[in-house]
Design an enzyme around this catalytic site. Sequence first.
Site, PDB file in Angstrom:
ATOM      1  N   PRO A 281       0.822  -1.222   0.000  1.00  0.00           N
ATOM      2  CA  PRO A 281       0.000   0.000   0.000  1.00  0.00           C
ATOM      3  C   PRO A 281       0.850   1.265   0.000  1.00  0.00           C
ATOM      4  CG  PRO A 281       0.078  -0.951   2.203  1.00  0.00           C
ATOM      5  CD  PRO A 281       0.861  -1.877   1.307  1.00  0.00           C
ATOM      6  N   GLY A 282       0.431   2.233  -0.785  1.00  0.00           N
ATOM      7  CA  GLY A 282       1.083   3.544  -0.766  1.00  0.00           C
ATOM      8  C   GLY A 282       0.060   4.581  -0.359  1.00  0.00           C
ATOM      9  N   CYS A 349       0.785  28.405 -17.585  1.00  0.00           N
ATOM     10  CA  CYS A 349       0.285  28.713 -18.915  1.00  0.00           C
ATOM     11  C   CYS A 349      -0.174  27.440 -19.605  1.00  0.00           C
ATOM     12  CB  CYS A 349       1.373  29.393 -19.731  1.00  0.00           C
ATOM     13  SG  CYS A 349       1.636  31.048 -19.162  1.00  0.00           S
ATOM     14  N   TYR A 382       0.913  10.950  -4.006  1.00  0.00           N
ATOM     15  CA  TYR A 382       1.037  11.356  -5.408  1.00  0.00           C
ATOM     16  C   TYR A 382       0.786  12.858  -5.566  1.00  0.00           C
ATOM     17  CZ  TYR A 382       0.817   6.326  -5.649  1.00  0.00           C
ATOM     18  OH  TYR A 382       1.068   4.991  -5.432  1.00  0.00           O
TER      19      TYR A 382
HETATM   20  C1  LIG Z   1       4.368  -2.069  -8.049  1.00  0.00           C
HETATM   21  C2  LIG Z   1       3.498  -1.154  -7.247  1.00  0.00           C
HETATM   22  N1  LIG Z   1       3.186  -1.494  -5.995  1.00  0.00           N
HETATM   23  C3  LIG Z   1       2.422  -0.686  -5.225  1.00  0.00           C
HETATM   24  C4  LIG Z   1       1.925   0.514  -5.691  1.00  0.00           C
HETATM   25  C5  LIG Z   1       1.141   1.365  -4.769  1.00  0.00           C
HETATM   26  O1  LIG Z   1      -0.135   1.652  -5.167  1.00  0.00           O
HETATM   27  P1  LIG Z   1      -1.095   2.434  -4.176  1.00  0.00           P
HETATM   28  O2  LIG Z   1      -0.434   3.704  -3.788  1.00  0.00           O
HETATM   29  O3  LIG Z   1      -2.321   2.631  -4.953  1.00  0.00           O
HETATM   30  O4  LIG Z   1      -1.319   1.537  -2.992  1.00  0.00           O
HETATM   31  C6  LIG Z   1       2.208   0.890  -7.005  1.00  0.00           C
HETATM   32  C7  LIG Z   1       1.630   2.135  -7.560  1.00  0.00           C
HETATM   33  O5  LIG Z   1       1.087   2.174  -8.614  1.00  0.00           O
HETATM   34  C8  LIG Z   1       3.034   0.048  -7.795  1.00  0.00           C
HETATM   35  O6  LIG Z   1       3.352   0.385  -9.053  1.00  0.00           O
END
Ligand SMILES: Cc1ncc(COP(=O)(O)O)c(C=O)c1O
Length: 427
Positions: A281-282, A349, A382
Site C-alpha cells: 500500500p502507498g 500557462c 502522489y
Molecule cells: C508495483 C506497485 N506497488 C504498489 C503501488 C502502490 O499503489 P497504491 O499507492 O495505490 O497503494 C504501485 C503504484 O502504482 C506500484 O506500481
Amino acid sequence: MWWEIPGHIDVRNNSLFIAGIEASGLAEKYGAPLYVYNGNRILDNLSRIKAAFDSAKLKPRIHYALKANSHIAILQLLADQNIWIDAVSVDEVRLAIKAGFPQEKILFTGTSVSNAEIEQLIKLNVRVNIDSFSQMRRMRALGFKGEASIRWNPGEGAGHHEHTITAGKYIKFGIPEHRIEEAFRMAKAIGINVVGLHQHIGSGWLGKDVNVFLETVSKTIAVAEKAEELLGKKLEFVDFGGGPGIPYSNGQLSFPLEKYAKGIADKMNASSLDVDVAIEPGRYIVGDSGIFLVEINTVEEKNIQVIGVNSGFTHLVRPAFYGSYHEIVLCNNIGGRKTDKFMVAGNLCESSDVFTEGKKELRELPVPNEGDFLAMLNAGAYGYSMASNYNSRLKPACVLLLNGKEQVIAERDSFEDLLDKEKALQI
Ligand SMILES: Cc1ncc(COP(=O)(O)O)c(C=O)c1O
C-alpha cells in the site's frame, strides 16, 4: 462535513484544522503553497491495516510503496514501524536505505530496467522483482545471485483512472498469463533464484473493486502453486501489490479493509502454499494524511467565475493528469452562506491547469476574498512526489506535524535551485 476525521481534519469555528492546528495559521507561518502532513494519521492508517490483518489472523509483510510520498522524514517515520519498502527505481532503493530500511526489507519492482540499473541493484544487494524475460536474461548475464521474484500480469486490473490500471491486455507490466510458466522454466534453467510471485493490478480502487482484486489473488495463488511445481521448490512469498484507495469525494466509502484482509487470508488458507504474504500500500498509508494549501490571487468573473491561486499542476498534478477530484475548502469560512460556482485555476500557462475536476465542471464554494487560503484535501499521496518545475515554478515547502510538534521536512525551492544543475553557454 463528510471529509472530517476527528482529531486529524476538523472544522472548528468555521475554520479548517489539521492535527489540532489551524490550517490558515500554518499557511501564514510557513507561506503558501504548502503541503502539510499529519504524521500521526500516517501511523494510524498503518495501524488500521495491521489490525485488519490481525483480525484475519494473517501477518503480511507490509511494503510501503515509496512513490506515493518519498519525503525522507516520512520514510524515517515509517522505517521504525517494522515494515518493508516497495521501490520502483534504484534511487528509491537508495532513499529507503538512507531512511533506515535494511536492504533485506526492500523489494525493487522496476519496468524497462537497464543493465546499469541491474548492476547497481546487485551492489545494493536488494531483492529484485522481474518484469520481463529480457530483464531476467540480463540479470543472469550480469551475475545477479540474489533472491528474485517474478511480476506477472493476472489479466484483469482496477484503478481510479485508466492510467493507474496496471494489469490487463494493453499493459506494459509483468509477464503475461500465457508466458508465465515459460518464465519459471527459464529461471530454473538459467539459475535465477526465484523465491516469490508478484502482482499489482492498479492503484486507487475502492470497495466495488475488491472482488476483482480477490479474483486476481486466486489466480496468483494458483500460479504460485504451479511455480513451486515447475521450480521444484517452495516459494518464500507471494505479493499482491498495492492499490487500496481512499475516498476523495462525497459518497465514496472508506476502503473495506476487513473484507480485503479476510479475503486474502481465506484464499491463502485454502491453498497449499506455506509462504509469507506481502502487500504494497502507498496511497492508503499517506493519502489522507496531507493537505495542500494555496493562496487566492484573483477572484473574477470571466466567462465563468474563476478563482486563481498561487500554485498549479506543477505542485498537484492529479486533477490535470487524471481528472481527479480533490475536495477544496476555503480555510477560514468553510460553511460560508454566500456561495457561487467556481473554476479553481492555477498559475501555469496551460488550459488544463485547473484544480477543479475538469474545465467544464465548476465547484460550489463560499465566495472567497483575494488573499484567503484554500486547502486541497487528501493530498498526501502522489502530490509532492509528482511535483515538477515546469514553467520554472518553484516547488512548495512541506511541513510535518507529529505528536504536537511541527517540522519543515522540505524547504521551498529557491530561484537558485532552478539553476542548480544548469551550465551557462560556453561554446
Ligand atoms: C508495483 C506497485 N506497488 C504498489 C503501488 C502502490 O499503489 P497504491 O499507492 O495505490 O497503494 C504501485 C503504484 O502504482 C506500484 O506500481
